[in-house]
Design a protein around this motif. Structure first.
Motif, PDB file in Angstrom:
ATOM      1  N   GLY A  56       0.832  -1.048  -0.132  1.00  0.00           N
ATOM      2  CA  GLY A  56      -0.199   0.171  -0.002  1.00  0.00           C
ATOM      3  C   GLY A  56       0.665   1.370  -0.044  1.00  0.00           C
ATOM      4  O   GLY A  56       0.157   2.368   0.211  1.00  0.00           O
ATOM      5  N   HIS A  57       1.882   1.311  -0.140  1.00  0.00           N
ATOM      6  CA  HIS A  57       2.886   2.306  -0.243  1.00  0.00           C
ATOM      7  C   HIS A  57       3.144   2.852  -1.596  1.00  0.00           C
ATOM      8  O   HIS A  57       3.239   2.318  -2.499  1.00  0.00           O
ATOM      9  N   ASP A  58       3.392   4.407  -1.687  1.00  0.00           N
ATOM     10  CA  ASP A  58       4.129   4.965  -2.848  1.00  0.00           C
ATOM     11  C   ASP A  58       5.477   4.730  -2.790  1.00  0.00           C
ATOM     12  O   ASP A  58       6.193   4.543  -1.625  1.00  0.00           O
ATOM     13  N   VAL A  59       6.392   4.471  -3.843  1.00  0.00           N
ATOM     14  CA  VAL A  59       7.656   4.391  -4.125  1.00  0.00           C
ATOM     15  C   VAL A  59       7.931   5.575  -5.228  1.00  0.00           C
ATOM     16  O   VAL A  59       7.334   5.766  -6.326  1.00  0.00           O
ATOM     17  N   VAL A  60       9.289   6.013  -4.734  1.00  0.00           N
ATOM     18  CA  VAL A  60      10.027   6.902  -5.381  1.00  0.00           C
ATOM     19  C   VAL A  60      11.356   6.451  -5.815  1.00  0.00           C
ATOM     20  O   VAL A  60      12.031   6.177  -4.671  1.00  0.00           O
ATOM     21  N   ALA A  61      11.897   6.189  -6.810  1.00  0.00           N
ATOM     22  CA  ALA A  61      13.104   5.546  -7.237  1.00  0.00           C
ATOM     23  C   ALA A  61      13.813   6.273  -8.270  1.00  0.00           C
ATOM     24  O   ALA A  61      13.953   5.719  -9.453  1.00  0.00           O
ATOM     25  N   PRO A  62      14.488   7.385  -8.239  1.00  0.00           N
ATOM     26  CA  PRO A  62      15.235   8.294  -9.109  1.00  0.00           C
ATOM     27  C   PRO A  62      16.483   7.603  -9.647  1.00  0.00           C
ATOM     28  O   PRO A  62      17.151   6.899  -8.918  1.00  0.00           O
ATOM     29  N   ASP A  63      16.630   7.870 -11.029  1.00  0.00           N
ATOM     30  CA  ASP A  63      18.018   7.493 -11.406  1.00  0.00           C
ATOM     31  C   ASP A  63      19.183   8.612 -11.176  1.00  0.00           C
ATOM     32  O   ASP A  63      18.936   9.759 -11.585  1.00  0.00           O
ATOM     33  N   LEU A  64      20.039   8.300 -10.454  1.00  0.00           N
ATOM     34  CA  LEU A  64      21.094   9.415 -10.252  1.00  0.00           C
ATOM     35  C   LEU A  64      21.977   9.625 -11.270  1.00  0.00           C
ATOM     36  O   LEU A  64      22.297   8.750 -12.066  1.00  0.00           O
ATOM     37  N   PRO A  65      22.546  10.928 -11.452  1.00  0.00           N
ATOM     38  CA  PRO A  65      23.501  11.170 -12.601  1.00  0.00           C
ATOM     39  C   PRO A  65      24.864  10.679 -12.256  1.00  0.00           C
ATOM     40  O   PRO A  65      25.849  11.207 -12.449  1.00  0.00           O
ATOM     41  N   CYS A  66      24.938   9.205 -12.130  1.00  0.00           N
ATOM     42  CA  CYS A  66      26.373   8.615 -11.821  1.00  0.00           C
ATOM     43  C   CYS A  66      27.176   8.767 -12.812  1.00  0.00           C
ATOM     44  O   CYS A  66      28.428   8.863 -12.701  1.00  0.00           O
ATOM     45  N   ASP A  67      26.858   9.000 -14.140  1.00  0.00           N
ATOM     46  CA  ASP A  67      27.832   8.778 -15.389  1.00  0.00           C
ATOM     47  C   ASP A  67      27.947  10.439 -15.661  1.00  0.00           C
ATOM     48  O   ASP A  67      28.789  10.461 -16.708  1.00  0.00           O
ATOM     49  N   ASP A  68      27.727  11.509 -14.964  1.00  0.00           N
ATOM     50  CA  ASP A  68      27.748  12.762 -15.415  1.00  0.00           C
ATOM     51  C   ASP A  68      29.107  13.330 -14.609  1.00  0.00           C
ATOM     52  O   ASP A  68      29.012  13.249 -13.066  1.00  0.00           O
ATOM     53  N   ASP A  69      30.286  13.619 -15.076  1.00  0.00           N
ATOM     54  CA  ASP A  69      31.632  13.856 -14.542  1.00  0.00           C
ATOM     55  C   ASP A  69      31.550  15.229 -14.049  1.00  0.00           C
ATOM     56  O   ASP A  69      32.269  15.851 -13.310  1.00  0.00           O
ATOM     57  N   SER A  70      30.226  16.133 -14.199  1.00  0.00           N
ATOM     58  CA  SER A  70      30.141  17.228 -13.524  1.00  0.00           C
ATOM     59  C   SER A  70      29.312  17.097 -12.081  1.00  0.00           C
ATOM     60  O   SER A  70      29.231  18.116 -11.135  1.00  0.00           O
ATOM     61  N   ALA A  72      27.052  -2.613 -16.072  1.00  0.00           N
ATOM     62  CA  ALA A  72      27.028  -1.220 -15.150  1.00  0.00           C
ATOM     63  C   ALA A  72      27.107  -0.251 -15.764  1.00  0.00           C
ATOM     64  O   ALA A  72      27.648   0.000 -16.928  1.00  0.00           O
ATOM     65  N   LYS A  73      26.375   0.822 -15.286  1.00  0.00           N
ATOM     66  CA  LYS A  73      26.530   2.188 -15.779  1.00  0.00           C
ATOM     67  C   LYS A  73      27.943   2.732 -15.389  1.00  0.00           C
ATOM     68  O   LYS A  73      28.632   2.247 -14.297  1.00  0.00           O
ATOM     69  N   THR A  74      28.570   3.755 -16.199  1.00  0.00           N
ATOM     70  CA  THR A  74      29.740   4.482 -15.860  1.00  0.00           C
ATOM     71  C   THR A  74      29.372   5.072 -14.341  1.00  0.00           C
ATOM     72  O   THR A  74      28.698   5.713 -14.480  1.00  0.00           O
ATOM     73  N   GLN A  75      30.557   5.071 -13.597  1.00  0.00           N
ATOM     74  CA  GLN A  75      30.378   5.679 -12.487  1.00  0.00           C
ATOM     75  C   GLN A  75      31.538   6.785 -12.320  1.00  0.00           C
ATOM     76  O   GLN A  75      32.666   6.459 -12.308  1.00  0.00           O
ATOM     77  N   SER A  76      31.177   7.949 -12.438  1.00  0.00           N
ATOM     78  CA  SER A  76      31.846   9.105 -12.371  1.00  0.00           C
ATOM     79  C   SER A  76      32.703   9.242 -10.999  1.00  0.00           C
ATOM     80  O   SER A  76      32.298   8.905  -9.979  1.00  0.00           O
ATOM     81  N   ALA A  77      33.997   9.570 -11.057  1.00  0.00           N
ATOM     82  CA  ALA A  77      34.631   9.671  -9.781  1.00  0.00           C
ATOM     83  C   ALA A  77      34.380  11.174  -9.074  1.00  0.00           C
ATOM     84  O   ALA A  77      34.828  11.283  -7.821  1.00  0.00           O
ATOM     85  N   LYS A  78      33.922  11.918  -9.794  1.00  0.00           N
ATOM     86  CA  LYS A  78      33.512  13.181  -9.310  1.00  0.00           C
ATOM     87  C   LYS A  78      33.018  13.433  -7.797  1.00  0.00           C
ATOM     88  O   LYS A  78      33.452  14.022  -7.095  1.00  0.00           O
ATOM     89  N   PRO A  79      31.898  12.747  -7.370  1.00  0.00           N
ATOM     90  CA  PRO A  79      31.385  12.695  -6.189  1.00  0.00           C
ATOM     91  C   PRO A  79      32.316  12.264  -5.225  1.00  0.00           C
ATOM     92  O   PRO A  79      32.264  12.771  -3.930  1.00  0.00           O
ATOM     93  N   PHE A  80      33.311  11.637  -5.528  1.00  0.00           N
ATOM     94  CA  PHE A  80      34.312  11.065  -4.452  1.00  0.00           C
ATOM     95  C   PHE A  80      35.399  12.178  -4.031  1.00  0.00           C
ATOM     96  O   PHE A  80      36.015  11.870  -3.056  1.00  0.00           O
TER      97      PHE A  80
END
Length: 228
Positions: free
Chosen positions: A28-42, A151-159
């Motif tokens: 009975g719950h609503d769900v939000v599951a966005p795609d994060l911009p993990c392949d965006d180097d900015s 797998a999607k490309t994971q940018s190193a930017k957020p690290f």
């Protein structure tokens, strides 16, 4: 009815949650599951949080659930919108001012990873194999699809930049640790949870990708936490 906000880990997208989402909706719950911009180097973790907050919109009664690297994004979301409960699932727990890159050495992850491999009878010096480390308990058909898509490309930017919060947000926080997680072994998660959050994790059977391997059991546990 609660709204579950599901935040995936590195090099991934909302597909990671595709087996858990119907379990939560059936309850009975609503769900939000966005795609994060993990392949965006900015894109930084702040940008990741922007993506999640935008997807939430004006929803309330929020339960934020973060997997793996999602542990860096989820507290930023909790700092910006009213959240009833934050649940970390096999997740990284950042410290104020710590970058994602520094987290690995600061927590002693490499030693814990190698120790788990030795205990399991695996070669700790072997090349990293996602099927062995991540998918060992995931159904074969789900694993096959993941391997086909890749797998999607994971940018190193957020690290690179320091985690921006001065303290953990003032929101009830639980950590779920899978007993056979080969990437973030359960003893490692117990230590980090106690050192950084002052809490003991709640354990569940399964490996690092427990939403893929045991979605029904994870949904039941989330419901139990919601009822507390």
């Amino acid at each position: 009815m609660a709204t579950y906000v599901l935040i995936h880990g590195a090099a991934s997208d909302s597909w990671y949650w595709h087996r858990l989402i119907p379990e939560l909706q059936a309850r009975g719950h609503d769900v939000v599951a966005p795609d994060l911009p993990c392949d965006d180097d900015s894109a930084t973790f702040t940008d990741y949080a922007d993506t999640v907050v935008s997807a939430i919109g004006d929803r309330r009664e929020l339960i934020v659930v973060a997997q793996s690297m999602g542990g860096f994004t989820a507290p930023l979301v909790c700092d910006r919108v009213p959240v009833d409960l934050l649940v970390l699932v096999n997740a990284m727990v950042p410290a104020p001012g710590e970058s994602g890159g520094e987290w690995w050495q600061n927590t002693g992850h490499a030693e814990a990873f190698q120790k788990k491999a030795l205990e399991d009878g695996r070669d700790p010096a072997a090349d990293f194999d996602p099927e062995v480390v991540f998918f060992h308990d995931v159904p074969k058909d789900v694993t096959a699809h993941a391997m086909d898509v890749g797998a999607k490309t994971q940018s190193a930017k957020p690290f690179e930049a320091p985690w921006p919060l001065a303290a953990w947000p003032n929101v009830p926080t639980k950590l779920i640790a899978a007993r056979d997680d080969r990437f973030f072994p359960a003893p490692f998660q117990r230590r980090i949870a106690k050192e950084r959050l002052g809490i003991d994790p709640i354990e569940i059977d399964g490996g690092h990708l427990v939403a893929l391997s045991r979605p029904h059991e994870l949904a039941n546990l989330l419901e139990d936490l919601l009822a507390i």
